[in-house]
Design an enzyme around this catalytic site. Sequence first.
Site, PDB file in Angstrom:
ATOM      1  N   ASN A  11      46.979   8.203  57.722  1.00 27.58           N
ATOM      2  CA  ASN A  11      47.333   7.352  58.866  1.00 27.58           C
ATOM      3  C   ASN A  11      46.044   6.940  59.570  1.00 27.58           C
ATOM      4  O   ASN A  11      45.460   7.731  60.307  1.00 27.58           O
ATOM      5  CB  ASN A  11      48.253   8.134  59.811  1.00 27.58           C
ATOM      6  CG  ASN A  11      48.606   7.339  61.045  1.00 27.58           C
ATOM      7  OD1 ASN A  11      48.385   6.129  61.099  1.00 27.58           O
ATOM      8  ND2 ASN A  11      49.168   8.005  62.050  1.00 27.58           N
ATOM      9  N   TRP A  12      45.617   5.715  59.297  1.00 26.08           N
ATOM     10  CA  TRP A  12      44.333   5.256  59.854  1.00 26.08           C
ATOM     11  C   TRP A  12      44.426   4.988  61.360  1.00 26.08           C
ATOM     12  O   TRP A  12      43.409   4.869  62.020  1.00 26.08           O
ATOM     13  CB  TRP A  12      43.883   3.966  59.159  1.00 26.08           C
ATOM     14  CG  TRP A  12      43.470   4.142  57.731  1.00 26.08           C
ATOM     15  CD1 TRP A  12      43.490   5.297  56.976  1.00 26.08           C
ATOM     16  CD2 TRP A  12      42.944   3.117  56.873  1.00 26.08           C
ATOM     17  NE1 TRP A  12      43.018   5.041  55.715  1.00 26.08           N
ATOM     18  CE2 TRP A  12      42.675   3.712  55.617  1.00 26.08           C
ATOM     19  CE3 TRP A  12      42.682   1.759  57.039  1.00 26.08           C
ATOM     20  CZ2 TRP A  12      42.155   2.984  54.539  1.00 26.08           C
ATOM     21  CZ3 TRP A  12      42.170   1.039  55.973  1.00 26.08           C
ATOM     22  CH2 TRP A  12      41.900   1.648  54.732  1.00 26.08           C
ATOM     23  N   LYS A  13      45.625   4.832  61.879  1.00 28.27           N
ATOM     24  CA  LYS A  13      45.803   4.449  63.289  1.00 28.27           C
ATOM     25  C   LYS A  13      45.008   3.160  63.560  1.00 28.27           C
ATOM     26  O   LYS A  13      44.886   2.329  62.661  1.00 28.27           O
ATOM     27  CB  LYS A  13      45.401   5.600  64.216  1.00 28.27           C
ATOM     28  CG  LYS A  13      46.063   6.925  63.793  1.00 28.27           C
ATOM     29  CD  LYS A  13      45.908   8.020  64.784  1.00 28.27           C
ATOM     30  CE  LYS A  13      46.577   9.282  64.225  1.00 28.27           C
ATOM     31  NZ  LYS A  13      46.669  10.343  65.195  1.00 28.27           N
ATOM     32  N   HIS A  98      55.983   7.441  65.347  1.00 27.39           N
ATOM     33  CA  HIS A  98      54.807   8.286  65.555  1.00 27.39           C
ATOM     34  C   HIS A  98      54.731   8.657  67.047  1.00 27.39           C
ATOM     35  O   HIS A  98      55.079   7.851  67.909  1.00 27.39           O
ATOM     36  CB  HIS A  98      53.539   7.543  65.121  1.00 27.39           C
ATOM     37  CG  HIS A  98      52.355   8.454  65.068  1.00 27.39           C
ATOM     38  ND1 HIS A  98      51.666   8.809  66.203  1.00 27.39           N
ATOM     39  CD2 HIS A  98      51.774   9.123  64.041  1.00 27.39           C
ATOM     40  CE1 HIS A  98      50.695   9.658  65.863  1.00 27.39           C
ATOM     41  NE2 HIS A  98      50.748   9.857  64.560  1.00 27.39           N
ATOM     42  N   GLU A 170      55.222  16.437  63.107  1.00 29.24           N
ATOM     43  CA  GLU A 170      53.884  16.403  63.689  1.00 29.24           C
ATOM     44  C   GLU A 170      53.929  16.967  65.105  1.00 29.24           C
ATOM     45  O   GLU A 170      54.233  16.229  66.056  1.00 29.24           O
ATOM     46  CB  GLU A 170      53.360  14.963  63.748  1.00 29.24           C
ATOM     47  CG  GLU A 170      53.249  14.289  62.399  1.00 29.24           C
ATOM     48  CD  GLU A 170      52.188  13.205  62.410  1.00 29.24           C
ATOM     49  OE1 GLU A 170      51.250  13.310  61.633  1.00 29.24           O
ATOM     50  OE2 GLU A 170      52.294  12.273  63.228  1.00 29.24           O
ATOM     51  N   GLY A 176      45.129  15.333  66.239  1.00 28.88           N
ATOM     52  CA  GLY A 176      43.797  14.915  66.686  1.00 28.88           C
ATOM     53  C   GLY A 176      43.087  15.948  67.534  1.00 28.88           C
ATOM     54  O   GLY A 176      42.065  15.651  68.159  1.00 28.88           O
ATOM     55  N   GLY A 237      45.644  12.092  59.743  1.00 27.35           N
ATOM     56  CA  GLY A 237      44.985  11.090  60.585  1.00 27.35           C
ATOM     57  C   GLY A 237      43.484  11.086  60.347  1.00 27.35           C
ATOM     58  O   GLY A 237      42.987  10.497  59.395  1.00 27.35           O
ATOM     59  N   GLY A 238      42.749  11.783  61.217  1.00 29.68           N
ATOM     60  CA  GLY A 238      41.286  11.749  61.200  1.00 29.68           C
ATOM     61  C   GLY A 238      40.677  11.945  59.824  1.00 29.68           C
ATOM     62  O   GLY A 238      39.758  11.207  59.435  1.00 29.68           O
TER      63      GLY A 238
HETATM   64  P1  PGA Z   1      45.374  13.959  62.850  1.00 28.80           P
HETATM   65  O1  PGA Z   1      46.546  12.884  63.039  1.00 28.80           O
HETATM   66  O2  PGA Z   1      45.378  14.359  61.394  1.00 28.80           O
HETATM   67  O3  PGA Z   1      44.119  13.264  63.260  1.00 28.80           O
HETATM   68  O4  PGA Z   1      45.718  15.121  63.727  1.00 28.80           O
HETATM   69  C1  PGA Z   1      47.767  13.019  62.383  1.00 28.80           C
HETATM   70  C2  PGA Z   1      48.701  11.893  62.787  1.00 28.80           C
HETATM   71  O5  PGA Z   1      48.775  11.579  63.975  1.00 28.80           O
HETATM   72  O6  PGA Z   1      49.381  11.291  61.940  1.00 28.80           O
END
Ligand code: PGA
Length: 256
Positions: A11-13, A98, A170, A176, A237-238
């Site tokens: 998930n690049w956001k 999300h 999640e 994050g 994410g990250g």
């Molecule tokens: P993260 O994000 O791996 O940076 O914690 C996960 C997400 O929000 O999908």
Amino acid sequence: MVKRNKWVAGNWKMNLDYSSALELTNNLVANLPGLNGTSVTLCVPAVYLDALKSIVNKNGLIQLAAQNCHSEDKGAFTGEISAAMLKSMDINQVVLGHSERREYFNESNKFLSEKVFKVLSHGLTPIFCCGEPLSVREENKQNEFVTNQLEESIFHLSAEEVAKVVFAYEPIWAIGTGRTASAEQAQEMHAVIRHFFEQKYGAAVAEKLIILYGGSVNASNAATLFSMPDVDGGLVGGASLQANDFLQIISAAANS
Ligand code: PGA
């Protein structure tokens, strides 16, 4: 017991400029490990979908997903994109619900129930997110909180429709933050979710559901998380923004 294949979704956001997005995708396509049945998806900013499609189509092993869409097909909703538009571009997956959409854009369980229905009606796969904030976890009310999210957004679906949804648990306190849920905490909630679906839709549906864990998944903790019996992969994410890290996470899934 049904054997479920693993899933890894990055998930690049709202990250990466255009050239970095192309570079990362090219790198992933070129260096993808043996997948052993693992599905790999990149959830990318919608403006990049078309360009990235021609890169992932080189070997057809990576899918693309949008990070959100609206519940209507078209109309006066400036800034939004629809499931119908995604379908017309041959994009077949979309993240819904999300926690960042819920928190910063006030997306309610009811609105999400409409989105899920619309996405399925176009034959797309929703990657549906749920998860509790820290305050709820501290009161030990996470099971009620998450099952309520699922009940209000998913339980209007038929068994056939539910079987097409990919779920992502999640916990918001782990997103994050570098503070991952322990493998046991993830397993516990995934089992609760699977059991909740079993009660409503029966064991045959529940045992096939794909339930991803998300929240600070990285190259070091992925293998342990993915070894849990009800954890079918990760929404990352990250760590999905670095090719090497994400490739290691994909390998962890493929080898689990
Ligand atoms: P993260 O994000 O791996 O940076 O914690 C996960 C997400 O929000 O999908």
